[in-house]
Design a protein around this motif. Sequence first.
Motif, PDB file in Angstrom:
ATOM      1  N   GLU A  40       0.834  -1.206   0.000  1.00  0.00           N
ATOM      2  CA  GLU A  40       0.000   0.000   0.000  1.00  0.00           C
ATOM      3  C   GLU A  40       0.864   1.248   0.000  1.00  0.00           C
ATOM      4  N   ILE A  45      -0.156   5.121  -0.610  1.00  0.00           N
ATOM      5  CA  ILE A  45      -1.308   5.193   0.286  1.00  0.00           C
ATOM      6  C   ILE A  45      -0.875   4.845   1.704  1.00  0.00           C
ATOM      7  N   ASP A  46      -1.237   5.709   2.663  1.00  0.00           N
ATOM      8  CA  ASP A  46      -0.962   5.431   4.074  1.00  0.00           C
ATOM      9  C   ASP A  46      -2.281   5.296   4.808  1.00  0.00           C
ATOM     10  N   SER A  47      -2.645   4.082   5.186  1.00  0.00           N
ATOM     11  CA  SER A  47      -3.923   3.822   5.851  1.00  0.00           C
ATOM     12  C   SER A  47      -3.961   4.345   7.281  1.00  0.00           C
ATOM     13  N   ASN A  53      -0.979  11.473   1.505  1.00  0.00           N
ATOM     14  CA  ASN A  53      -0.628  10.683   0.324  1.00  0.00           C
ATOM     15  C   ASN A  53       0.197  11.482  -0.683  1.00  0.00           C
ATOM     16  N   ASN A  57       3.874  10.295  -1.893  1.00  0.00           N
ATOM     17  CA  ASN A  57       4.214  10.102  -3.301  1.00  0.00           C
ATOM     18  C   ASN A  57       5.392  10.964  -3.741  1.00  0.00           C
TER      19      ASN A  57
END
Length: 428
Positions: A40, A45-47, A53, A57
């Motif tokens: 992820e 993407i960081d949950s 984000n 990136n």
Amino acid sequence: MSTIKIGIIGLGYVGLPLARLFATKYPVVGFDINTERVNELMQGIDSTLEVDNEELNAVLSKSPNMETGLYCSDSVSHLADCNYYIITVPTPVDPTKRPILTPLYKASETVGKVLKQGDIVVYESTVYPGVTEEECVPILEKISGLRFNEGFFAGYSPERINPGDKKHTVEKILKVTSGSTPEVGKKVDELYGSVITAGTYLATSIKVAEAAKVIENSQRDINIAFVNELAKIFNLMDIDTHEVLEAAGTKWNFLPFKPGLVGGHCIGVDPYYLAQKAQQYGYHPEIILAGRRMNDGMGSYVASEIVKLMVQKDIKIKGARILVLGITFKENCPDVRNTGAVSVIEHLKSYGADLSIFDPWADPAEVLREYNLDTVQHLDKEGQPKFDAVVLTVSHKEFLTVDWSDYLNSNSIVYDVKGILQNTDGRL
């Protein structure tokens, strides 16, 4: 060591923000044993929502061989050419409140496999004084075959991440640093100082830095325990605790702590690490453990207060429909580790109540995995029975704008643990 390359072991709430920050200036390899987490992150993407984000990136690299940037991997081989290793894995406690150092041991074994002459290993995980040099260093020596302070060196720089806090981010929090020799301490301090805009503080030894970290949260725990005890006393006197604290807060040196449920990966855990070490020296810490007992008992206390209010309104407890608002350990944060809300939930269920848990920030799969509890994703005030009680345990911003009376019977109660709602039947 002319060229710096950093390996971050553990890409959770602490490791990822640190890796992202270092990656703006250095080549960084982020390592995690959770392949799903690595995938992820490599997709930007960081949950955990700790790193935006867009910011993530901006530093991501598709190759581990880069001049600057972050490459995430679950392969130990990608750590092989790093010369600084920073370990940021969790240090929880078991059900009997004894420290669990297994993640730290495993991370040390991982680093030991790639450790080379002159490398520096820095620990950020919260521990009791002595863990770095007495527990972790021997593992590094055994696996690597190198001797401490000859073949490799160590440092300790306690994490000060506040999950969900977008104001006090990692670079804006002063960083305590330390090293196993004066020279290494200076190198570690300079490394962090190159990215931490708030500055650094070089402690005199690793043990001093370890001790400083573990007392930070122990102090907060004790202060919260004090106001929790005040809340119990003032509730018996029918005095509003929040009004008392507001009045007392007009004095310039009054500490603004509030009553509540204590959880998370720091305050609810760190005091046990210090207590464990103290007991090894034959000292039984009274104030620290008394504070823990007070705060650990708040879930039971809140549940009993809710039941008392329901009985006063002639609401049958067994089978009563209760809506619990929030299961994360703090507001506006998805972290459910060691959350105090679960204690309230378990005690209410023990009375035979029918609970619905609503938390827009929590991952239902993680809650189910950690606590075997189901959460609802949406609340529909039409076409379903009303609730006999609404209990707010976490002050998420989404809860502030909802008219909860739409979900209640005319005889229902509202209990506000955090003291943020209007027209409630009870609060701490």
